[in-house]
Motif scaffolding. Structure first.
Motif, PDB file in Angstrom:
ATOM      1  N   GLY A  46       0.719  -0.914   0.226  1.00 34.47           N
ATOM      2  CA  GLY A  46      -0.223   0.180   0.486  1.00 34.47           C
ATOM      3  C   GLY A  46       0.549   1.698   0.154  1.00 34.47           C
ATOM      4  O   GLY A  46       0.496   2.212  -0.491  1.00 34.47           O
ATOM      5  N   LEU A  47       2.117   1.182   0.727  1.00 32.52           N
ATOM      6  CA  LEU A  47       3.149   2.449   0.930  1.00 32.52           C
ATOM      7  C   LEU A  47       3.733   2.650  -0.706  1.00 32.52           C
ATOM      8  O   LEU A  47       3.995   3.633  -1.132  1.00 32.52           O
ATOM      9  N   LYS A  48       3.826   1.325  -0.927  1.00 31.72           N
ATOM     10  CA  LYS A  48       4.437   1.421  -2.453  1.00 31.72           C
ATOM     11  C   LYS A  48       3.927   2.199  -3.736  1.00 31.72           C
ATOM     12  O   LYS A  48       4.068   2.936  -4.247  1.00 31.72           O
ATOM     13  N   VAL A  49       2.135   1.708  -3.494  1.00 34.73           N
ATOM     14  CA  VAL A  49       1.721   2.051  -4.497  1.00 34.73           C
ATOM     15  C   VAL A  49       1.391   3.759  -4.106  1.00 34.73           C
ATOM     16  O   VAL A  49       1.682   4.735  -5.272  1.00 34.73           O
ATOM     17  N   ARG A  50       1.620   4.594  -2.816  1.00 31.78           N
ATOM     18  CA  ARG A  50       1.746   5.861  -2.708  1.00 31.78           C
ATOM     19  C   ARG A  50       2.479   6.816  -2.367  1.00 31.78           C
ATOM     20  O   ARG A  50       2.239   7.618  -2.337  1.00 31.78           O
ATOM     21  N   GLY A  51       3.858   5.891  -2.972  1.00 36.00           N
ATOM     22  CA  GLY A  51       4.738   6.245  -3.852  1.00 36.00           C
ATOM     23  C   GLY A  51       5.158   6.993  -1.999  1.00 36.00           C
ATOM     24  O   GLY A  51       5.831   7.878  -2.398  1.00 36.00           O
ATOM     25  N   THR A  52       5.252   6.249  -1.128  1.00 34.69           N
ATOM     26  CA  THR A  52       5.769   6.791   0.356  1.00 34.69           C
ATOM     27  C   THR A  52       7.339   6.849  -0.060  1.00 34.69           C
ATOM     28  O   THR A  52       7.960   5.437  -0.645  1.00 34.69           O
ATOM     29  N   ASP A  53       7.790   7.845   0.321  1.00 31.97           N
ATOM     30  CA  ASP A  53      10.070   7.196   0.584  1.00 31.97           C
ATOM     31  C   ASP A  53      10.342   6.121   1.406  1.00 31.97           C
ATOM     32  O   ASP A  53       8.927   5.778   2.966  1.00 31.97           O
ATOM     33  N   ARG A  54      10.710   5.678   0.583  1.00 35.48           N
ATOM     34  CA  ARG A  54      11.744   3.929   1.094  1.00 35.48           C
ATOM     35  C   ARG A  54      12.030   4.088   2.752  1.00 35.48           C
ATOM     36  O   ARG A  54      11.532   3.610   3.124  1.00 35.48           O
ATOM     37  N   ALA A  55      13.028   5.305   3.341  1.00 33.52           N
ATOM     38  CA  ALA A  55      13.258   5.132   4.398  1.00 33.52           C
ATOM     39  C   ALA A  55      11.904   5.163   5.427  1.00 33.52           C
ATOM     40  O   ALA A  55      11.747   4.315   6.509  1.00 33.52           O
ATOM     41  N   LEU A 100      -2.977  -1.392   8.337  1.00 34.45           N
ATOM     42  CA  LEU A 100      -2.754  -0.223   9.281  1.00 34.45           C
ATOM     43  C   LEU A 100      -1.325   0.132   9.264  1.00 34.45           C
ATOM     44  O   LEU A 100      -1.445   1.606   9.192  1.00 34.45           O
ATOM     45  N   ILE A 101      -0.567   0.313   8.614  1.00 39.12           N
ATOM     46  CA  ILE A 101       0.405   1.076   7.722  1.00 39.12           C
ATOM     47  C   ILE A 101       0.134   2.025   7.177  1.00 39.12           C
ATOM     48  O   ILE A 101       1.095   2.893   7.077  1.00 39.12           O
ATOM     49  N   THR A 102      -1.073   2.417   6.456  1.00 38.36           N
ATOM     50  CA  THR A 102      -1.233   3.075   6.072  1.00 38.36           C
ATOM     51  C   THR A 102      -1.879   4.575   6.486  1.00 38.36           C
ATOM     52  O   THR A 102      -2.312   5.193   6.028  1.00 38.36           O
ATOM     53  N   ASN A 103      -1.558   3.587   7.850  1.00 39.40           N
ATOM     54  CA  ASN A 103      -2.492   5.148   9.150  1.00 39.40           C
ATOM     55  C   ASN A 103      -3.716   5.695   8.745  1.00 39.40           C
ATOM     56  O   ASN A 103      -4.156   6.247   8.868  1.00 39.40           O
ATOM     57  N   PRO A 104      -4.578   4.436   8.790  1.00 38.62           N
ATOM     58  CA  PRO A 104      -6.219   4.883   8.383  1.00 38.62           C
ATOM     59  C   PRO A 104      -6.473   5.596   9.321  1.00 38.62           C
ATOM     60  O   PRO A 104      -6.319   5.266  10.604  1.00 38.62           O
ATOM     61  N   SER A 105      -7.376   6.398   8.969  1.00 35.08           N
ATOM     62  CA  SER A 105      -8.111   6.558  10.449  1.00 35.08           C
ATOM     63  C   SER A 105      -9.630   6.275  10.997  1.00 35.08           C
ATOM     64  O   SER A 105      -9.822   6.317  12.067  1.00 35.08           O
ATOM     65  N   VAL A 106     -10.175   4.969  10.208  1.00 34.78           N
ATOM     66  CA  VAL A 106     -11.185   4.251  10.112  1.00 34.78           C
ATOM     67  C   VAL A 106     -10.663   2.612   9.799  1.00 34.78           C
ATOM     68  O   VAL A 106     -10.360   2.646   8.729  1.00 34.78           O
ATOM     69  N   LEU A 107     -10.465   2.134  10.713  1.00 36.72           N
ATOM     70  CA  LEU A 107     -10.048   0.958  10.121  1.00 36.72           C
ATOM     71  C   LEU A 107     -11.807  -0.217   9.785  1.00 36.72           C
ATOM     72  O   LEU A 107     -12.513  -0.422  10.964  1.00 36.72           O
TER      73      LEU A 107
END
Length: 347
Positions: free
Chosen positions: A99-108, A148-155
């Motif tokens: 999910g983070l990869k799709v969003r282009g989140t910084d690697r670090a 959870l790793i994408t920090n959703p506001s609602v699960l």
């Protein structure tokens, strides 16, 4: 943490109405279970909150802002489905990072979040394994971690434990509840399992035929159902018609006194099977005593449920299996006034 409000929500599919009217007010950090039989509309309700379906009418608000027509990708929600939907060719950590990869989140930043979430879901030792090498519970934890790793506001969780065996479901219920309390994330959990809802949720929304039947804390829902339908769905085996007058209930097999206020007239009275005490000798100082005969006996390991014939009715009584009473034995039943519940439905 986010508040979620549903106000007059309706969902039609052509001439078919899946949701007639739902009002829900979910507090920040609360875990709410949407409970009901198959086809009642609980998953449709969840999908509308997520943005996967648009309501026909009504409002859905996050923190007071109307998001009814906001697309799912702009709602910052996380969804865990019944099917794990893991990528079989990816390791645990790559599945979680997807999910983070799709969003282009910084690697670090992504690596930092990965280490944190692996600790949270207790998967550090499994990070290089592939889905085929995991148990059902481990795969479900990977699916939760990926959300959870994408920090959703609602699960949101749509029957996530349905594919697990009984023992593992119990373990995962405790895991999810502890995780939700630790993170304080607003969570909406769909299930058709009453035990699952009671164990997990701060409050339970019971849905029948596209309508909200009752929204309450588990204890109140179990002990004080607002309708016979809710009582029956929550496992009440003793619901009898009674004539109510001045805190007395006249049933077919006797007159009972109770504590809770009630309107006079014809009502349904609920006697929880575990709230009734069974005696071999007639009690001399108890309230609400009535006589019966053991008609059936069902053994459930730690408990035995007896069907006691009282007049034309059969009263179910559950007690711990420390003794066994023979079918045909005459017995006396007692129930404390405070454990009798009159269901307040109008005539």
């Amino acid at each position: 943490m986010t508040t979620v409000l549903l106000k007059g929500v309706r969902k039609d599919y052509g001439s078919f109405t899946a949701i007639s009217h739902i009002d829900l007010d979910i507090a920040s950090g609360e875990l709410v279970a949407l409970l009901g039989p198959s086809g009642c509309g609980k998953t449709t309700t969840l999908r509308m909150i997520a943005g996967l379906e648009i309501p026909t009418s009504g409002q859905i608000c996050f923190d007071g802002k109307d998001v009814s027509e906001v697309p799912v990708q702009n709602r910052n929600v996380g969804m865990v489905f019944q099917r794990y939907a893991l990528f079989p060719h990816m390791s645990v950590e790559k599945n979680i990072l997807f999910g983070l990869k799709v969003r282009g989140t910084d690697r670090a930043e992504a690596e930092d979040r990965l280490e944190q979430i692996l600790d949270v879901v207790q998967l550090q030792d499994f990070r290089h394994r592939f889905p085929a090498q995991l148990s059902g519970g481990q795969m479900q934890r990977v699916a939760i971690a990926r959300t959870l790793i994408t920090n959703p506001s609602v699960l949101m969780m749509d029957e996530p434990l349905a594919n697990l065996d009984t023992k593992l479901r119990g373990e995962m219920r405790r895991f999810i509840r502890n995780l939700q309390q630790r993170l304080g994330i607003t969570t909406i959990f769909v299930t058709h399992d009453q035990i699952e809802a009671m164990e997990l949720a701060d409050r339970v929304a019971v849905i029948f035929n596209g309508n909200l039947a009752q929204f309450d804390e588990p204890d109140a829902l179990y002990k004080h159902p607002k309708s016979v339908e809710v009582a029956d769905f929550m496992g009440a085996t003793n619901v009898f018609a009674a004539q109510i007058k001045d805190k007395t209930a006249t049933l077919d097999f006797g007159v009972l006194t109770f504590d809770a206020p009630s309107q006079n007239g014809t009502r349904s009275v609920m006697l929880r099977s575990e709230a009734i005490d069974l005696h071999l000798d007639e009690p001399s100082d108890a309230q609400n005593v009535f006589r019966g005969t053991i008609a059936t006996r069902d053994f459930f390991g730690a408990n035995i449920t007896y069907g006691v014939s009282c007049g034309r009715e059969t009263v179910q009584v559950t007690e711990q299996s420390r003794r066994v009473i023979d079918v045909g034995q005459d017995v006396w039943l007692t129930i404390a006034p405070e454990r009798i519940w009159v269901i307040q439905e109008t005539d």
